[in-house]
Scaffold this active site. Structure first.
Site: not given
Length: 356
Positions: A178-181
């Site tokens: 997801l990276r930008d969680l």
């Protein structure tokens, strides 16, 4: 170039509300075009274009209707709208992206099966300039909710965090990082605030194989892990998501971020050192889980699946005590200083995202 619609399984109406559509009269809309379209390579059948197009190719900032959807209440600079299908009166969230990003935007949805805690994609409409994603709607985001409440009692936080961890575990299981969680990515599906949704898969990365090694630096500074601030070329994308979950859990229970500073350089220095205070008034199990997620070494953090087995989240677990991995899997203990009188102040607004 005309506009065409893409269908995926429809979202059941979560709420019906009769609206006045006088401001969006069809007489004011451009005449619909009906191009003949063939199948697009590499897309699932449910995302293939229909033969009929919606009636507008204008930028979303100049129209109030896209296909059968009335767009209301613009947010995020015109990149997000509350939308209503004028035929069914079902509400949706409309996300707007540049049309050139079509394949990149839809890729995560093509590999992820349906899950009750991930907003479902109802329909996609592609125009000359923009692509419009119509998603299962949310009522309020978790970041705003925690700001209003200051901090959540554990009985409420455990039910919400379990859903957050379940959504992340589902994504990881199917090859998505997801990276930008962050808390703002989770929204309530109901007015009773009992069910959470991962609002969208924006910024998610589809893994090519079993390796989750990433090289880009992407995320919100308050949630970024220490490995993203190191000079190493790559890092574990899934472990970085787990760190972000740890930040979210801490914020739910304490009411502020574990690492805070008004200057980015000082904030990143605190994150690299990995030292934070855990209030003593939290239960032993919740303090244990926070420590298991905010490990400075990514290899020592729990996986998303292991989070769901932690006693704090497990149904019917006995009170008190602590939990850890089997000794053979556990690394050296991270130093986490305790603070008897940690101030539970309101969480500050998130800073601009980190991307390089």
């Amino acid at each position: 170039m005309g506009v065409f619609a893409l269908e995926s399984p429809a979202v059941a109406p979560l709420q019906k509300k009769r609206l006045d559509f006088e401001d969006a009269s069809e007489a004011d809309l451009p005449e619909a075009k009906r191009p003949c379209l063939g199948p697009l390579p590499g897309l699932a059948p449910c995302l293939q274009p229909l033969a009929h197009s919606p009636p507008s190719t204008e930028p979303v900032s100049r129209v109030s209707q896209i296909g059968p959807y009335i767009l209301l209440e613009a947010a995020e600079g015109g990149r997000r709208y509350r939308a209503v299908n004028k035929h069914t009166e079902a509400e949706y969230t409309c996300k707007v992206y540049p049309a050139k990003s079509y394949a990149e935007v839809l890729a995560p949805y093509g590999v992820l099966p349906s899950h009750p805690n991930v907003a479902r994609l109802a329909e996609v409409i592609v125009g000359d300039q923009n692509v419009y994603l119509f998603l299962e709607p949310g009522k309020d985001d978790m970041h705003s909710y925690v700001r209003r409440r200051k901090r959540l009692p554990e009985c409420e936080a455990v039910a919400l965090f379990r859903q957050m961890a379940d959504a992340v575990a589902h994504c990881h299981q199917h090859g998505l990082v997801l990276r930008d969680l962050k808390l703002r990515k989770f929204v309530f599906a109901d007015r009773g605030r009992s069910r959470l949704l991962l609002d969208n898969l924006e910024d998610a990365w589809v893994l090519d194989g079993p390796s989750d090694s990433l090289e880009d630096r992407h995320g919100c500074p308050a949630y970024v892990g220490p490995e993203l601030l190191s000079p190493k070329a790559s890092y574990s994308g899934k472990a970085a998501d787990i760190w972000s979950l740890g930040i979210a859990l801490y914020t739910l229970l304490v009411g502020c971020y574990p690492f805070q500073d008004t200057k980015p350089a000082s904030l990143f220095g605190k994150i690299r050192r990995g030292r934070f205070a855990v209030p003593e008034d939290l239960s032993p199990k919740s303090r244990c889980l926070i420590r298991c997620l905010l490990r400075k070494d990514p290899a020592e953090r729990l996986t998303a699946g292991e989070i769901l087995m932690h006693p704090w989240l497990a149904a019917g677990s006995p009170p008190g005590g602590s939990w850890s991995r089997p000794p053979a899997e556990q690394g050296p203990e991270q130093v986490v200083p305790e603070a008897a009188n940690l101030r539970g102040e309101e969480a500050p607004e998130e800073e601009e995202g980190l991307s390089r």
